[in-house]
Design a protein around this motif. Structure first.
Motif, mmCIF file in Angstrom:
data_model
loop_
_atom_site.group_PDB
_atom_site.id
_atom_site.type_symbol
_atom_site.label_atom_id
_atom_site.label_comp_id
_atom_site.label_asym_id
_atom_site.label_seq_id
_atom_site.Cartn_x
_atom_site.Cartn_y
_atom_site.Cartn_z
ATOM 1 N N ALA A 95 0.851 -1.193 0.000
ATOM 2 C CA ALA A 95 0.000 0.000 0.000
ATOM 3 C C ALA A 95 0.880 1.235 0.000
ATOM 4 O O ALA A 95 1.782 1.363 0.827
ATOM 5 C CB ALA A 95 -0.910 -0.001 1.226
ATOM 6 N N MET A 96 0.626 2.133 -0.928
ATOM 7 C CA MET A 96 1.298 3.430 -0.915
ATOM 8 C C MET A 96 0.618 4.278 0.158
ATOM 9 O O MET A 96 -0.593 4.501 0.111
ATOM 10 C CB MET A 96 1.197 4.102 -2.277
ATOM 11 N N SER A 97 1.385 4.729 1.135
ATOM 12 C CA SER A 97 0.789 5.395 2.291
ATOM 13 C C SER A 97 1.369 6.785 2.468
ATOM 14 O O SER A 97 2.275 7.214 1.752
ATOM 15 C CB SER A 97 1.026 4.572 3.559
ATOM 16 N N GLY A 98 0.834 7.500 3.457
ATOM 17 C CA GLY A 98 1.335 8.836 3.768
ATOM 18 C C GLY A 98 0.535 9.918 3.080
ATOM 19 O O GLY A 98 -0.111 9.709 2.065
ATOM 20 N N VAL A 99 0.584 11.117 3.653
ATOM 21 C CA VAL A 99 -0.118 12.280 3.107
ATOM 22 C C VAL A 99 0.857 13.085 2.259
ATOM 23 O O VAL A 99 1.998 13.319 2.661
ATOM 24 C CB VAL A 99 -0.677 13.158 4.237
ATOM 25 N N ARG A 100 0.417 13.486 1.108
ATOM 26 C CA ARG A 100 1.275 14.244 0.202
ATOM 27 C C ARG A 100 0.749 15.676 0.030
ATOM 28 O O ARG A 100 -0.441 15.915 0.030
ATOM 29 C CB ARG A 100 1.320 13.579 -1.183
ATOM 30 N N ALA A 101 1.661 16.615 -0.137
ATOM 31 C CA ALA A 101 1.320 17.974 -0.547
ATOM 32 C C ALA A 101 2.561 18.549 -1.195
ATOM 33 O O ALA A 101 3.672 18.408 -0.679
ATOM 34 C CB ALA A 101 0.875 18.829 0.633
ATOM 35 N N CYS A 102 2.391 19.174 -2.343
ATOM 36 C CA CYS A 102 3.528 19.758 -3.051
ATOM 37 C C CYS A 102 3.752 21.220 -2.668
ATOM 38 O O CYS A 102 4.831 21.760 -2.900
ATOM 39 C CB CYS A 102 3.304 19.658 -4.569
ATOM 40 N N ASP A 103 2.751 21.853 -2.116
ATOM 41 C CA ASP A 103 2.817 23.260 -1.722
ATOM 42 C C ASP A 103 3.723 23.394 -0.496
ATOM 43 O O ASP A 103 3.316 23.135 0.629
ATOM 44 C CB ASP A 103 1.408 23.768 -1.410
#
Length: 438
Positions: free
Chosen positions: A7-15
């Motif tokens: 499972a690809m996990s974690g929260v992403r944000a590019c900002d």
């Protein structure tokens, strides 16, 4: 056959500016940690129906570079990913092939929306619901006859749902465990990228199966916190009124997503609280009717409910159930004043929690199709920015810069220590010990 479930996990944000703000904003950080700490219910469900001739392991990958590729010596790896992690998942799939994994399979919402894209990076894809095709896919892989695509030819009946393999999880890694009671949602919001992409029907899992899953979790984790992973719980109120008294006997705490209709059923609210409901998440979306028009593809339901928002939130919280009210910024009816109005509206409603996100055009949704047709997408395939916290489109009522600046400012104000404490204190003093209907 050795099977690895990843499972690809974690929260992403590019900002990067928003990420920097998040380090000091308790509300934003708490929500991120909650999302990041959920296991993949889809994968452990498939694990629960995997034949005995397979040796199955479950893994979560936050950073691909940190994952030890050869640790499992797998014959087949199945990867599940959301859109924001799709490119990382593709990278992982290619690395697995390089080290000799014979079969790499991918599935999930993003792969269902863009199966041909995913197939450029793996051997096979599962399109839609995985349960109807999983065992056949494993048999084909064992026999060296893996097909490029697997898609069910029938709607999966949740009465046939397997017991998820919760025992594969390292329970200490999570602050909540997911259980699904239903799949689908009748409202079909334009921007929704949830299980409505997997199924055309709303369907309910038999309560005896749900209770058995809760019991299994309780065996592994005394007094757990459970998240019912439904798009919209309580569509079938009769079901829940039979289910909740049985759930109460399990002495668990729980959370779910719902719509405002739950507010008008005092009996249901009482049963929810008595059975351990700590909080519900409700998509309010906008602090004014202008932003709500056209959100649902069937019935325009939310705009008809707008005048009842305040009373509904009061009734739910008066039952001792915290409300996390969600607002989507950048809707077509929003102008640069929307950020101040969200702040004022959240305070007027006395919400315990507030969640703000950008309107996000996920692939496969009607919103993505509409914005592409209107030539308002900034980057058509910037999947890494499908985080809910990055801007991917040209707003109608303001500039991109105004949307970003307003969002950052609002996040700073509503998630600072003073505002967060005010919301907590209001709930404790006004709602926690109050009685429904008074």
């Amino acid at each position: 056959m050795k099977v690895g479930l990843i499972a690809m996990s974690g929260v992403r944000a590019c900002d990067q500016e928003l990420l920097a703000l998040g380090l000091t904003l308790p509300g934003f950080v708490e929500r991120s940690e909650t999302v990041a700490s959920l296991p993949s219910l889809g994968l452990i469900t498939l694990a629960g129906m995997t034949p005995d001739w397979c040796d199955v392991t479950y893994h979560e990958v936050d950073q691909v570079d940190d994952f030890v590729i050869g640790q499992g010596d797998w014959d087949l790896v199945a990867i599940s990913t959301f859109t924001a992690q799709a490119k990382e998942a593709y990278d992982l799939a290619m690395r697995l092939k390089v080290v000799g994994v014979k079969h790499v399979v991918m599935g999930g919402l993003h792969v269902t929306a863009l199966p041909d894209e995913a197939l450029r990076h793996c051997d096979s894809v599962i399109v839609g619901e995985g349960e109807p095709v999983w065992q056949q896919m494993l048999c084909d892989a064992r026999e060296g006859n893996l097909k490029p695509k697997y898609k069910a030819t029938y709607e999966f009946d949740l009465s046939d749902a397997p017991m998820p393999a919760y025992e594969l999880l390292d329970i200490d890694k999570y602050n909540r465990i997911t259980v699904q009671t239903s799949r689908g949602c009748p409202f079909k919001c334009e921007f929704c990228a949830s299980s409505i992409l997997l199924t055309d029907k709303y369907k309910q899992k038999p309560m005896e199966k749900v209770l058995a899953e809760v019991d299994r979790i309780c065996e592994l984790w005394p007094r757990p916190f459970i998240e019912f992973a439904d798009d919209n719980s309580f569509i079938n109120r009769r079901y829940w009124k039979q289910f909740l008294p049985e759930l109460k006997k399990r002495r668990v705490k729980w959370f779910t997503e719902t719509d405002l209709n739950v507010a008008w059923d005092d009996e249901l609210l009482h049963l929810m609280r008595a059975s351990g409901c700590a909080q519900v998440l409700i998509g309010l979306e906008s602090p004014e009717p202008a932003g709500l028009s056209g959100l649902e593809l069937v019935g325009d339901w939310k705009i008809k409910q707008f005048s009842k928002y305040k009373d509904a939130v009061r009734r739910i919280q008066s039952a001792g159930i915290r409300v996390n009210g969600c607002f989507v910024l950048g809707l077509d009816g929003h102008d640069p004043d929307i950020f101040d109005r969200v702040e004022a509206f959240a305070r007027e409603l006395e919400l315990y929690d507030v969640q703000i996100t950008y309107m996000t055009p996920f692939p496969g949704t009607p919103l993505y199709t509409r914005l592409k047709h209107e030539e308002r997408l900034l980057e058509e395939s910037a999947w890494e920015k499908c985080t809910l916290f990055d801007i991917l489109f040209k707003p109608k009522g303001m500039s991109i810069a105004q949307l970003r600046t307003g969002f950052h400012s609002l996040a700073t104000r509503i998630y600072d220590d003073v505002s967060t404490k005010w919301r907590r204190d209001i709930f404790k003093s006004k709602y926690r010990r109050s009685i429904v209907g008074t």
